[in-house]
Design an enzyme around this catalytic site. Structure first.
Site, PDB file in Angstrom:
ATOM      1  N   SER A 238      44.847  40.996  31.763  1.00  0.00           N
ATOM      2  CA  SER A 238      43.888  40.795  30.682  1.00  0.00           C
ATOM      3  C   SER A 238      43.182  39.463  30.886  1.00  0.00           C
ATOM      4  O   SER A 238      43.458  38.739  31.846  1.00  0.00           O
ATOM      5  CB  SER A 238      44.614  40.782  29.341  1.00  0.00           C
ATOM      6  OG  SER A 238      45.405  39.611  29.274  1.00  0.00           O
ATOM      7  N   LYS A 239      42.315  39.176  29.942  1.00  0.00           N
ATOM      8  CA  LYS A 239      41.564  37.919  29.998  1.00  0.00           C
ATOM      9  C   LYS A 239      42.489  36.715  30.137  1.00  0.00           C
ATOM     10  O   LYS A 239      42.172  35.729  30.776  1.00  0.00           O
ATOM     11  CB  LYS A 239      40.763  37.752  28.714  1.00  0.00           C
ATOM     12  CG  LYS A 239      39.438  38.449  28.774  1.00  0.00           C
ATOM     13  CD  LYS A 239      38.467  37.761  27.834  1.00  0.00           C
ATOM     14  CE  LYS A 239      37.190  38.550  27.726  1.00  0.00           C
ATOM     15  NZ  LYS A 239      36.855  38.929  26.392  1.00  0.00           N
ATOM     16  N   ARG A 240      43.625  36.864  29.484  1.00  0.00           N
ATOM     17  CA  ARG A 240      44.615  35.795  29.496  1.00  0.00           C
ATOM     18  C   ARG A 240      44.995  35.393  30.936  1.00  0.00           C
ATOM     19  O   ARG A 240      45.329  34.248  31.219  1.00  0.00           O
ATOM     20  CB  ARG A 240      45.852  36.311  28.753  1.00  0.00           C
ATOM     21  CG  ARG A 240      46.830  35.320  28.257  1.00  0.00           C
ATOM     22  CD  ARG A 240      47.667  35.947  27.146  1.00  0.00           C
ATOM     23  NE  ARG A 240      48.146  37.279  27.491  1.00  0.00           N
ATOM     24  CZ  ARG A 240      49.218  37.535  28.231  1.00  0.00           C
ATOM     25  NH1 ARG A 240      49.938  36.548  28.700  1.00  0.00           N
ATOM     26  NH2 ARG A 240      49.590  38.769  28.484  1.00  0.00           N
TER      27      ARG A 240
END
Ligand code: GLU
Length: 468
Positions: A238-240
């Site tokens: 994910s973006k994380r």
């Protein structure tokens, strides 16, 4: 049978490596089988879809070279078709209008939850013959009540779903807009898709989609649900984890083929081969060989592959990539020969085109920026006298080539009985501004006689004025 695959991204988030891998598998399989590849933008969720996400999909696919044989189609442009097919299903009896209100459905759900049952619609309106005043109905698909649906998944093997677990899916909302699973079914049918290759987060949608296709008398495609890409910590990428828009990789100086090569190896292998050209990927890739273990994203390996592809490419092929990186640095160049020379000189020592451009600024800038540390270390003491001597020697060289420059520098080093480094380093700092560059003879040859001598002169001037 001609294989038809499709990539069907929803433009609700920026296309990142997870989506690119799905696109790649679909594209490769179509090319491997001399089939067709379709691009379809699933933009019916108007609230979450954005223009910029659509742009990233189109530009990203373009940059990657994953060109579509058909499309891009946009679901929002097919609304009439969906309405038409909803009417067809209502007429044929494979769908029905449901007048249950939100409150009634909530009450039903509460009862089921209280009885510890899985909340599901019970099909109350299946037998209703009259409309209900004042209620705008939804349309539901009449899912078979009995039996099971077996998804013969190419990656997961057979996966069985009991029809009793699948309730009657809403295919049109009360405002008559079609729902996601319905649009996918109509599109796959209309577009003649034979192989649906997508993320395995869609596996649970598949039995319903298969039931709808069967109700429509359409052929059911072959499904291959590919595992997710995980972040290094094992959670879905994910973006994380820095899962960024695919275009960021262009900005960071990766080659599209390197990114594709990296992604093709996630969940698929071909002996122990690591580096693949696009043609080799097409020849070797088969969706039947994809395994179901999720793989973790490894940025180091991507960097390694990028360098491998930089090393193998014809320098001319890399020129446009270096050129766009130079433009970003405000150093546009149209000197093809210089760029090719820089590529050959720098690619062993840089992993991305961005890094190459950054380390090669002095080749393209009019004036150099002197790194104060390098200057203090290599241009102090008797460096000026030495540099003047080197300049004189170089100025008389009949032939400005790396071997000739090399011979001259060696001659001076021997003559002055200084080590080669003592001669080369001041020279390097004088012409590049830094203590790091490709071999000095190659660097000077690429810069050309005029620019090299002019830079030595201006460095000598600076040293002289610093002394006064
Ligand atoms: N639009 C879906 C997504 O972006 C893919 C649907 C499909 O491939 O069937 O996740």
């Amino acid at each position: 049978m001609t294989v038809v695959t499709r990539f069907a991204p929803s433009p609700t988030g920026l296309l990142h490596v997870g989506g690119v891998r799905t696109a790649l598998f679909s594209w490769l399989y179509a090319h491997h089988t001399a089939g067709r590849f379709i691009l379809r933008v699933e933009d019916t969720d108007r609230e979450r879809s954005t223009e910029s996400a659509v742009r990233v999909i189109l530009d990203g696919m373009q940059w990657l070279g994953l060109h579509a044989d058909e499309g891009p189609y946009f679901q929002t442009q097919r609304m009439d078709r969906y309405s038409e097919m909803i009417a067809v299903m209502l007429r044929s009896g494979s769908a029905y209008r449901c007048y249950c209100t939100k409150e009634e459905l909530e009450a039903l759900r509460a009862e089921q939850t209280a009885r510890k049952e899985k909340p599901r619609y019970t099909g109350l309106c299946r037998t209703r013959t009259e409309p209900r005043q004042g209620v705008a109905p939804v349309v539901r698909f009449k899912n078979p009540l009995e039996g099971a649906v077996v998804v013969e998944d190419l990656v997961h093997g057979p996966v069985t779903f009991q029809n009793s677990e699948l309730d009657d899916l809403i295919i049109a909302r009360s405002d008559s807009t079609p729902t996601y699973n319905f649009c996918v079914v109509i599109d796959d049918m209309d577009m003649g898709v034979t192989h649906v290759i997508r993320g395995d987060d869609h596996l649970n949608n598949t039995p319903r989609q298969m039931n709808m296709l069967r109700a429509l008398g359409a052929a059911v495609p072959v499904y291959a649900h590919v595992p997710m890409i995980l972040g290094p910590d094992g959670a879905k990428l994910s973006k994380r984890h820095g899962a960024v828009s695919v275009l960021q990789y262009a900005e960071e100086g990766y080659l599209p083929v390197a990114l594709l090569n990296y992604l093709v190896r996630l969940g698929w292998s071909h002996g122990d081969q690591e580096v693949f050209t696009l043609a080799e990927m097409i020849a070797a890739f088969d969706i039947h060989d994809v395994n179901k273990a999720a793989s973790a994203f490894n940025p180091e390996k991507l960097l390694w592959l990028n360098q491998q592809h930089m090393m193998r490419a014809a320098p001319a092929e890399l020129v446009p990539h270096l050129q766009s990186q130079l433009e970003r640095l405000g150093l546009p160049s149209s000197d093809q020969a210089l760029m090719e020379g820089v590529i050959v000189a720098q690619r062993e020592r840089t992993k991305t085109l961005k890094e190459m451009a950054l380390n090669s600024r002095f080749f393209f800038a009019d004036a150099i920026t002197l790194d104060p540390k390098a200057a203090a270390k290599h241009l102090s003491g008797d460096a000026a006298a030495l540099l003047a001597q080197v300049r004189a020697g170089l100025a008389t060289l009949p032939d400005w080539s790396a071997p000739a420059i090399n011979a001259e520098i060696n001659r001076l080093a021997a003559e002055s009985s200084l080590g080669l480094g003592r001669v080369a380093q001041p020279l390097r700092v004088a012409v590049t501004g830094t203590a790091i560059s490709p071999p000095i003879d190659v660097t000077l040859a690429l810069l050309g006689r005029e620019r090299s001598l002019a830079r030595i002169d201006s460095t000598l001037q600076r040293l002289a004025s610093a002394r006064h």
